[in-house]
Design an enzyme around this catalytic site. Sequence first.
Site, short mmCIF file in Angstrom:
data_model
loop_
_atom_site.label_atom_id
_atom_site.label_comp_id
_atom_site.label_asym_id
_atom_site.label_seq_id
_atom_site.Cartn_x
_atom_site.Cartn_y
_atom_site.Cartn_z
N LYS A 191 102.47 78.94 53.13
CA LYS A 191 102.14 77.52 53.29
C LYS A 191 100.85 77.24 52.51
CE LYS A 191 100.09 74.32 55.31
NZ LYS A 191 99.26 73.38 54.51
N GLU A 397 78.50 75.45 57.55
CA GLU A 397 79.09 75.60 56.22
C GLU A 397 79.33 74.20 55.64
OE1 GLU A 397 83.24 76.85 55.88
OE2 GLU A 397 82.58 78.28 54.37
P1 NAP Z 1 91.49 74.52 56.57
O1 NAP Z 1 91.36 73.09 56.79
O2 NAP Z 1 91.23 75.45 57.70
O3 NAP Z 1 92.97 74.75 56.01
C1 NAP Z 1 93.46 75.99 55.61
C2 NAP Z 1 94.97 75.99 55.72
O4 NAP Z 1 95.36 75.86 57.09
C3 NAP Z 1 95.62 74.83 54.99
O5 NAP Z 1 96.83 75.27 54.43
C4 NAP Z 1 95.85 73.85 56.11
O6 NAP Z 1 96.81 72.89 55.84
C5 NAP Z 1 96.25 74.77 57.23
N1 NAP Z 1 96.12 74.18 58.57
C6 NAP Z 1 95.37 73.12 58.97
N2 NAP Z 1 95.54 72.88 60.28
C7 NAP Z 1 96.42 73.80 60.73
C8 NAP Z 1 97.00 74.10 62.00
N3 NAP Z 1 96.72 73.37 63.08
N4 NAP Z 1 97.85 75.14 62.10
C9 NAP Z 1 98.14 75.89 61.03
N5 NAP Z 1 97.65 75.66 59.80
C10 NAP Z 1 96.79 74.63 59.65
O7 NAP Z 1 90.56 75.03 55.39
P2 NAP Z 1 90.36 74.36 53.97
O8 NAP Z 1 89.57 73.12 54.16
O9 NAP Z 1 91.64 74.30 53.25
O10 NAP Z 1 89.49 75.49 53.24
C11 NAP Z 1 88.14 75.61 53.42
C12 NAP Z 1 87.79 76.72 54.41
O11 NAP Z 1 88.38 77.95 54.02
C13 NAP Z 1 86.32 76.98 54.44
O12 NAP Z 1 85.85 77.09 55.75
C14 NAP Z 1 86.17 78.33 53.72
O13 NAP Z 1 85.05 79.04 54.07
C15 NAP Z 1 87.43 79.01 54.10
N6 NAP Z 1 87.75 80.07 53.13
C16 NAP Z 1 87.55 81.38 53.49
C17 NAP Z 1 87.82 82.41 52.58
C18 NAP Z 1 87.59 83.85 52.97
O14 NAP Z 1 88.03 84.73 52.25
N7 NAP Z 1 86.94 84.13 54.07
C19 NAP Z 1 88.31 82.10 51.32
C20 NAP Z 1 88.51 80.77 50.98
C21 NAP Z 1 88.23 79.76 51.90
P3 NAP Z 1 96.35 71.48 55.20
O15 NAP Z 1 95.97 71.75 53.83
O16 NAP Z 1 97.52 70.62 55.26
O17 NAP Z 1 95.23 70.97 56.05
#
Ligand code: NAP
Length: 495
Positions: A191, A397
């Site tokens: 996804k 963050e």
């Molecule tokens: P996010 O909002 O948590 O979304 C990540 C993924 O989860 C997206 O595909 C999102 O879909 C999906 N998602 C959202 N709500 C969900 C739910 N209730 N159930 C299941 N899946 C759901 O994060 P983001 O804004 O895309 O990315 C930024 C974050 O990623 C930051 O906090 C960053 O630090 C973290 N990150 C961590 C790493 C690591 O290696 N530790 C690497 C990269 C990024 P949608 O797109 O449709 O919302």
Amino acid sequence: MSRLDTLSPGTREFLERPKGLLIDNEWLNPLSGKYFDDVNPSTKSVHAQIARASDADVERAAKAAKDAFYNSRWHNMAPNERGTYLWKLADLMEIHQQELAELDSLDMGMPIRAARYGTVPLAIDHVRYMAGWATKITGESIGVSVGNYLNYTLKEPVGVVGAIIPWNFPLLMAVWKLSAALAAGCTVVLKPAEQSPLSAIRLGELIIDAGFPAGVVNIVTGLGDEAGAALSRSPLVNKIAFTGSTAVGQTIMREAARNMTRVSLELGGKSPNIIFEDANLRQAVSGALMGIFMNQGEVCAAGSRIFVQRGIYEQVLEALIEQSSKLKVGDALDPSTRMGPVVSEEQFVKIQGYIEGAKSQGGKIVVGGSTANQQGFFINPTIIRDVTDDMTVAQEEIFGPVAAVMVFDTIDEVIERANRSWYGLAAGVWTENIRTAHYVAHALEVGTVWVNSYHVYDAAAPWGGRKMSGFGREMGKEALDLYTETKDVWINLDR
Ligand code: NAP
Ligand code: MG
């Protein structure tokens, strides 16, 4: 001239094609018939309509993955054959690397140079690295003391993997999960993030071209609280591999608990980048800049808390200000751009909010704090000086191009302050003293420490966090632990 005119023919043709859901090697319309807009953050214009998967679509995809797992099309295949498919995929990615780079750049604002020469080659290398592991997954034989037994372990694939990924490194995040899971013999439902689905869809096309058997890789584009949520609570899914925010990670863990689905979580960070007085300042300053401004600061490991020792504080700050104001902010597809737009309006507003909040809490904005132009979601590199540990910008963050610069006096003080964060993903240390380097590296509660460097990644080096940054290690051989179960076998040797 619109930057879109510079896109390669392959990308233009791809953009013309309809975007479906990849299920059982077919591109299908979503059952609801619903699509959503995909926006170019450099221009705020819509460039594609993306299929919006519902619960029922996710179940179709999970069922295809389950069938592909059980009918042995994948995990009972000879390991070298599985590896060969991954090699083939990597070769196709290499042929199409310009397109893959353009798609991430167009979709989420990564500067095209960074995509073309940084993340896309890293992604290709990752697939090849994991292809090699397909033939090297082994159990062990264990000397037991209870009697005359042969005891050995098998490493078996966990089954169907649900991979849920963020928008900040779309292609790279997809292959981190896919290639390790596939090497281990799992099948996958991926996804992608709603803001950046294009490179995953193109990858799906290349997976079909590489000849992967049907159902081994399925891709469901859609919204997090629909498609993502459906995947994390599906009883057909054996493991969820998630990268994203800490808040969503917690939701996923709760949902997965229903079926005792295994989870691994790569979450957010607030990483310290510590510059000691004896550092090579030229290197440290450019490392600190790249640490926070690479990919517009939209990096989980962004070095967003820059700690500078008192004796060099003003000097380092001056160099940071001077060099950051020279970084060219612009359309992500422009090869001279060093910082593109942030991914979306939502992110743009959120980052502005943090900058305003810092001002009201007494932080001094010494550079940036403004938008570069209104055509896209552009934010200039921003540096806030004299930040104290209790300010919001030192704790939360931001996921944008905003550096909090702080002063420290002693080594033990900075270690304590660096660790006083609920996150624990990565850290940087700048010093010419080998004792300081190791002392600090050992004391930091993080998954990765870079000494006299920042943001170096390699397929062979394990990656992941501690504390609220999550658990599990992707990359390196440890990634295979996420996708395998250990089975222990006892053979009675008595006659
Ligand atoms: P996010 O909002 O948590 O979304 C990540 C993924 O989860 C997206 O595909 C999102 O879909 C999906 N998602 C959202 N709500 C969900 C739910 N209730 N159930 C299941 N899946 C759901 O994060 P983001 O804004 O895309 O990315 C930024 C974050 O990623 C930051 O906090 C960053 O630090 C973290 N990150 C961590 C790493 C690591 O290696 N530790 C690497 C990269 C990024 P949608 O797109 O449709 O919302
Ligand atoms: Mg987009």
